[in-house]
Design an enzyme around this catalytic site. Structure first.
Site, mmCIF file in Angstrom:
data_model
loop_
_atom_site.group_PDB
_atom_site.id
_atom_site.type_symbol
_atom_site.label_atom_id
_atom_site.label_comp_id
_atom_site.label_asym_id
_atom_site.label_seq_id
_atom_site.Cartn_x
_atom_site.Cartn_y
_atom_site.Cartn_z
ATOM 1 N N GLN A 64 0.856 -1.183 0.000
ATOM 2 C CA GLN A 64 0.000 0.000 0.000
ATOM 3 C C GLN A 64 0.895 1.236 0.000
ATOM 4 O O GLN A 64 1.718 1.413 0.894
ATOM 5 C CB GLN A 64 -0.914 0.031 1.229
ATOM 6 C CG GLN A 64 -1.907 1.191 1.213
ATOM 7 C CD GLN A 64 -2.622 1.377 2.537
ATOM 8 O OE1 GLN A 64 -2.021 1.835 3.513
ATOM 9 N NE2 GLN A 64 -3.908 1.030 2.590
ATOM 10 N N TYR B 113 -5.312 11.289 4.714
ATOM 11 C CA TYR B 113 -3.954 11.494 4.215
ATOM 12 C C TYR B 113 -4.008 12.316 2.920
ATOM 13 O O TYR B 113 -5.084 12.786 2.525
ATOM 14 C CB TYR B 113 -3.254 10.147 4.051
ATOM 15 C CG TYR B 113 -3.087 9.411 5.359
ATOM 16 C CD1 TYR B 113 -2.391 9.991 6.425
ATOM 17 C CD2 TYR B 113 -3.652 8.153 5.560
ATOM 18 C CE1 TYR B 113 -2.253 9.339 7.634
ATOM 19 C CE2 TYR B 113 -3.522 7.486 6.775
ATOM 20 C CZ TYR B 113 -2.827 8.087 7.813
ATOM 21 O OH TYR B 113 -2.694 7.453 9.030
#
Length: 774
Positions: free
Chosen positions: A502, A583
C-alpha cells in the site's frame, strides 16, 4: 392499581391480560376506538421464540392462538424464473382479527373491562388512573401530546407498499420479485388462516410514480398488482380491507423510536407501549413481537418489584432500561432488512444470480449468519456453498463437502488468492529511516504462515516527507527495495499467501510522534514541512500544511510512480493506492479538507482530479497482469463531508481509470468525526460499491470471526475480507478460525503440523463442555 390501556391492539390487550392474571384486584380497562371484534389488517407474523415466551406467561392465550395459527418453517423465493426454498426458519402467522378476538375474549374471561367505539383524545380523560398505557399506535395522540417529553424520532422511508390479501394459499413465507419497464416490485406473502393469505406489494417511490400509481385509486392499484403477479395467483383475486382509507392505499413505512418512554402527568403515570414507542419494519415481521414482549417485560417488573402505585416510578425506569436494548437490537435488524428491500432493485436484482440473491435475502437483517443458516437448513446451505465454490473455479463433486466461502479462491487479473482473507494494512511505526527490518520480516512472515490469502503492508510512504512518523516504512531509496524484497521472497517461498504494497502520502497528518508516544501529536523536534490540498491542520495544535502548488503535485505524482516501479522490482503481487483516512490524496477527495478554488477543488470530479492523475500514472507503470486496489474513506462521518453516495461516485471514477478492486474503509478524515460503530459496520459500503458500481470490493472493519467473513462473501457483499486487529492478536487467525468451524481442508505449515491435532481437540473439548454447561 387502576390501569387504563388506551388502544386495544396486541400491546394493550396482552398487558391487561397479564396484569389481571398477576393480581385480580387490579382495576383494568382497555379503551378501543373500533367496534367490538372489529379490526383492520390481514395477518400478523412472529417467531416460534415469541410463541414460547407467551406460553410461559399465559398458557391459555397461547393455546388458543396455537389452535388458530398457521406455522411454517420454509422461506420460498420466486426470482428470474427460479423457485428456491430454504427451511428451518420457524414462523407463526395468524389473522390480526383472530388474534385480537382471542385476546379480547381472554380479557373478558379474566374480568378486564373492554370499552369499544370510544375515541380517546388525551390521557387526561382518566384522572383517577394510577397507570395509563398509551398503546394507541403509530399515530399516538398521547405521544404527540407530550412530544417534548417523549422526544420521538420518526423517519418516513421512501418505499411504497400496499397491504392486500388473497384466497390463494401458500405453504411457505413466500417472496415474489417481478421486473417491469420502470423497475422492480416485490411481494411479501404468508398464509394466516385456512382461507386467506397476506399479500404485501412493495416498490421504490420512483417506480411507483412511473407506473402512475400515485394517482391510482384502490381499485386501480389492486388491478395493477393482480396483473403484475397474475402468474402466481392462479386466477385468485387480490383484496383490500383498507377501504376506510381515503384515496390511495399505498403507504410509506414510518420508523418510530422514542428517547423517553414514560411520563408523570401530575395525576397518572403514562407509559408508551407497542407502535406508539417503537416500530419495526414488516421485512422481519416483528411489530407484534415487540408489542407482546413489551407487555411481558412490564408485567415481569411489576411482579418482581411490586405491583402497587408506589412502585410505578421505579418499575417504569427499569422497564425502559431493560426493553430499550432489546428493542434497539431488533430495530437495527429490521432497519437492515428494510434497507435491503429498498435497494434490492437497484443493487441486487439485476446483478446477483438467484442462488446468491436467496442467500442475500435470507441474511438481510444481519441477525442470521452463515452458521445460523447451517443450523436452520444444512442441506440447503451446503448446496449453496457447493454452487459458490464452483463459481469460484473449484471442481466440487455433488457428494463432496464444499469449502466455506472464505476458503474459495479469488482472481484479479493474473493474481489468484488461495482464500478470501486479507491482513489489512496496519501501521507498525518500526522502520529505520524508512527501511523495513527484521521486525517486519517476522510480522509479515508469521501472518503468511498463519493462513491469510493476502497480506498488505502498512501505508508505505513514497518520500521522506510523506511519512506519518519517523518510524513509518518507505519506498523511496534503493535499499528499501532490497529490504522489502527479502520479505516478499520469504512470503512466496514459505506460504501460499500473496503480498501487496500500500503506497501513500501522509499530507496534513504527517510529522507526528510514534503511536505509543502520542498518536497524531506533532513532533517536538525534527518535523518536516507538510503539504495538503488546503492549509488546514488535522488537530488545532498540529502543524499547518502548505496548500499544494502544481509543481508539488507533479513531484508527488512522480514519487508515487517511482515507488510503483520499486514495488514491482521487489515482487509485490498487488499494489494499493491509499486515498483514505485524511492522508494527502484523501484530503483532495473530501470537501472537509479540500477548500481549493482551482480545477482541483469544488465539485467531486474536480476533487478527484489529482488522486486520479496519480492513480493513472501508477497504473501505467505497474505491470498489466498485476492488479491495483484503491482504499477509500467511504464516509467522513461528519456534517458536510463525503457520504456513501459520494463514495459510489468516486469508486466509479477509479474503476474507469483501471482500478481492479476498492478497499472500503471510512472515517479519520476530520477530527471529531462520529462513526456509527458496530459489527461489520463498514461492510455496507463495500456491498453498495460492489453491486452498484460493478467492481470487486474488500470489506474491512469489525470483522472478527469466520462467521462474519463467510456471511459477507456468501451474500456477495464483498469479495475479500480484511482482518486488522484480530491479526495483531493472533498471527494464525485464519488457521484458527478454520479449526473453529471444523474446516479441515486447509494446510498448516509443515513445521507446525504437530500442534494442529491438539489444537482442534482442545476446541472440541471446549465446545462439548460448553454444551453440557447449558
Amino acid at each position: 392499581m387502576r390501569i387504563v390501556c388506551i388502544g386495544g391492539g396486541p400491546a394493550g390487550l396482552y398487558f391487561a391480560i397479564l396484569m389481571k392474571k398477576l393480581n385480580p384486584a387490579h382495576e383494568i380497562r382497555v379503551i378501543e376506538r373500533n367496534r367490538p371484534y372489529d379490526t383492520f389488517g390481514w395477518g400478523v407474523v412472529f417467531s416460534d421464540a415469541t410463541m414460547d415466551n407467551m406460553r410461559e406467561w399465559d398458557p391459555e392465550t397461547a393455546d388458543a392462538i396455537q389452535v388458530a395459527f398457521n406455522h411454517w418453517d420454509d422461506i420460498e423465493l420466486h426470482f428470474k424464473g427460479r423457485t428456491i426454498r430454504s427451511g428451518g426458519h420457524g414462523f407463526v402467522g395468524i389473522g390480526r382479527k383472530m388474534m385480537l378476538n382471542i385476546l379480547q375474549a381472554r380479557c373478558e374471561e379474566l374480568g378486564v373491562e373492554l370499552v369499544f367505539d370510544r375515541e380517546v383524545e388525551s390521557d387526561a380523560e382518566f384522572p383517577d388512573a394510577d397507570l395509563v398505557i398509551a398503546s394507541d399506535g403509530i399515530n399516538s395522540r398521547v405521544r404527540n401530546k407530550y412530544a417534548e417529553v417523549f422526544k420521538p424520532d420518526i423517519v418516513t422511508r421512501p418505499n411504497r407498499y400496499i397491504w392486500l390479501g388473497t384466497t390463494k394459499l401458500f405453504d411457505a413465507f413466500t417472496f415474489f420479485f417481478e421486473k417491469t419497464e420502470h423497475g422492480w416490485f416485490q411481494a411479501h406473502i404468508y398464509k394466516f388462516d385456512d382461507n386467506t393469505t397476506t399479500f404485501i406489494v412493495e416498490c421504490p417511490e420512483h417506480v411507483w410514480k412511473a407506473h402512475g400509481l400515485d394517482t391510482a385509486d384502490q381499485e386501480q392499484s389492486i388491478a395493477f398488482c393482480e396483473q403484475l403477479f397474475g402468474k402466481h395467483l392462479d386466477g385468485h383475486r387480490l383484496m383490500t380491507n383498507s377501504r376506510h382509507l381515503r384515496g390511495s392505499a399505498w403507504l410509506n413505512f414510518q420508523r418510530v423510536k422514542c428517547e423517553q418512554w414514560h411520563h408523570y402527568n401530575g395525576k397518572s403515570h403514562v407509559v408508551l407501549m407497542g407502535d406508539a414507542v417503537h416500530t419495526a419494519h414488516f421485512a422481519i415481521g416483528s411489530g407484534t413481537k415487540l408489542a407482546l414482549e413489551d407487555a411481558i417485560e412490564l408485567t415481569r417488573l411489576f411482579r418482581d418489584e411490586g405491583d402497587t402505585r408506589e412502585h410505578i416510578p421505579a418499575v417504569l425506569e427499569r422497564y425502559q432500561a431493560a426493553r430499550n436494548i432489546d428493542v434497539l437490537r431488533l430495530q437495527n435488524a429490521a432497519w437492515n432488512a428494510m434497507e435491503w428491500f429498498e435497494v434490492c432493485g437497484a443493487r441486487y436484482c439485476d446483478t446477483l444470480e438467484p442462488e446468491q440473491f436467496m442467500y442475500s435475502m435470507l441474511t438481510r437483517s444481519q441477525r442470521i449468519s452463515h452458521e445460523n443458516l447451517r443450523l436452520r437448513d444444512a442441506g440447503w446451505l451446503e448446496g449453496y456453498e457447493r454452487w459458490l465454490a464452483r463459481k469460484a473455479g473449484l471442481e466440487v463433486r455433488d457428494d463432496e463437502t464444499p469449502p466455506p466461502p472464505m476458503f474459495t479462491p479469488f482472481k484479479l487479473r493474473g493474481l489468484t488468492l488461495a482464500n478470501r482473507i486479507v491482513m489489512s494494512p496496519m501501521a507498525m511505526y518500526s522502520a529505520e529511516d524508512g527501511a523495513a527490518n527484521d521486525f517486519h520480516l517476522v510480522h509479515f512472515g508469521s501472518r503468511a504462515l498463519g493462513g491469510a490469502g493476502l497480506l498488505y503492508t502498512e501505508m508505505t510512504c513514497v518520500s521522506p516527507d510523506a511519512r506519518i512518523t519517523p518510524g513509518c516504512a518507505g519506498m523511496y531509496k534503493p535499499e528499501h527495495v532490497n529490504a522489502w524484497k527479502r520479505i516478499v521472497d520469504f512470503v512466496h517461498g514459505n506460504s501460499d499467501a500473496k503480498i501487496g504494497m500500500q503506497l501513500g502520502h501522509a499530507g496534513r497528518k504527517g510529522a507526528t510522534k510514534l503511536a505509543w508516544e502520542g498518536i497524531d501529536e506533532p513532533l517536538d523536534t525534527g518535523a518536516w514541512e507538510l503539504i495538503s490540498a488546503s492549509p488546514l491542520p488535522y488537530l488545532p495544535h498540529s502543524q499547518v500544511p502548505r496548500a499544494m502548488t502544481r509543481d508539488d503535485m507533479e513531484r508527488v505524482r512522480n514519487d508515487f510512480v517511482r515507488a510503483t516501479r520499486m514495488a514491482a522490482e521487489a515482487g509485490f503481487d498487488i499494489l494499493e493506492l491509499h486515498c483514505a483516512h485524511g492522508y494527502l490524496l484523501s484530503s483532495f477527495l473530501s470537501p472537509l479538507t479540500n477548500r481549493r478554488t482551482d480545477e482541483f477543488g469544488g465539485d467531486l470530479e474536480n476533487r478527484a482530479r489529482f488522486p486520479l492523475e496519480v492513480f493513472k500514472a501508477m497504473r501505467a507503470m505497474w505491470p498489466t497482469n498485476r492488479p491495483m486496489s484503491v482504499r477509500l474513506s467511504c464516509h467522513d462521518w461528519f456534517p458536510g463531508g463525503n457520504t456513501a453516495d459520494d463514495a459510489v461516485a468516486i469508486a466509479r471514477l477509479f474503476k474507469e481509470a483501471g482500478a481492479d478492486i476498492i478497499d472500503c474503509s471510512s472515517g479519520q478524515v476530520w477530527k471529531g468525526d462520529q462513526p456509527v460503530y458496530g459489527r461489520m459496520y463498514q461492510t455496507p459500503f463495500a456491498d453498495r460499491i460492489r453491486n452498484e458500481v460493478g467492481i470487486p470490493t474488500l470489506a474491512v472493519g469489525a470483522i472478527s470471526e469466520a462467521d462474519h467473513a463467510n456471511s459477507i462473501i456468501a451474500a456477495g457483499r464483498a469479495d475479500l475480507c480484511a482482518i486488522a486487529r484480530p491479526h495483531l492478536a493472533d498471527p494464525a487467525w485464519t488457521l484458527h478460525e478454520a479449526a473453529k468451524i471444523g474446516f479441515g481442508d486447509v494446510a498448516w505449515p509443515k513445521q507446525y503440523r504437530s500442534a494442529r491435532g491438539q489444537y482442534e481437540t482442545n476446541l472440541q473439548r471446549a465446545a462439548a463442555a460448553a454444551s453440557i454447561a447449558k
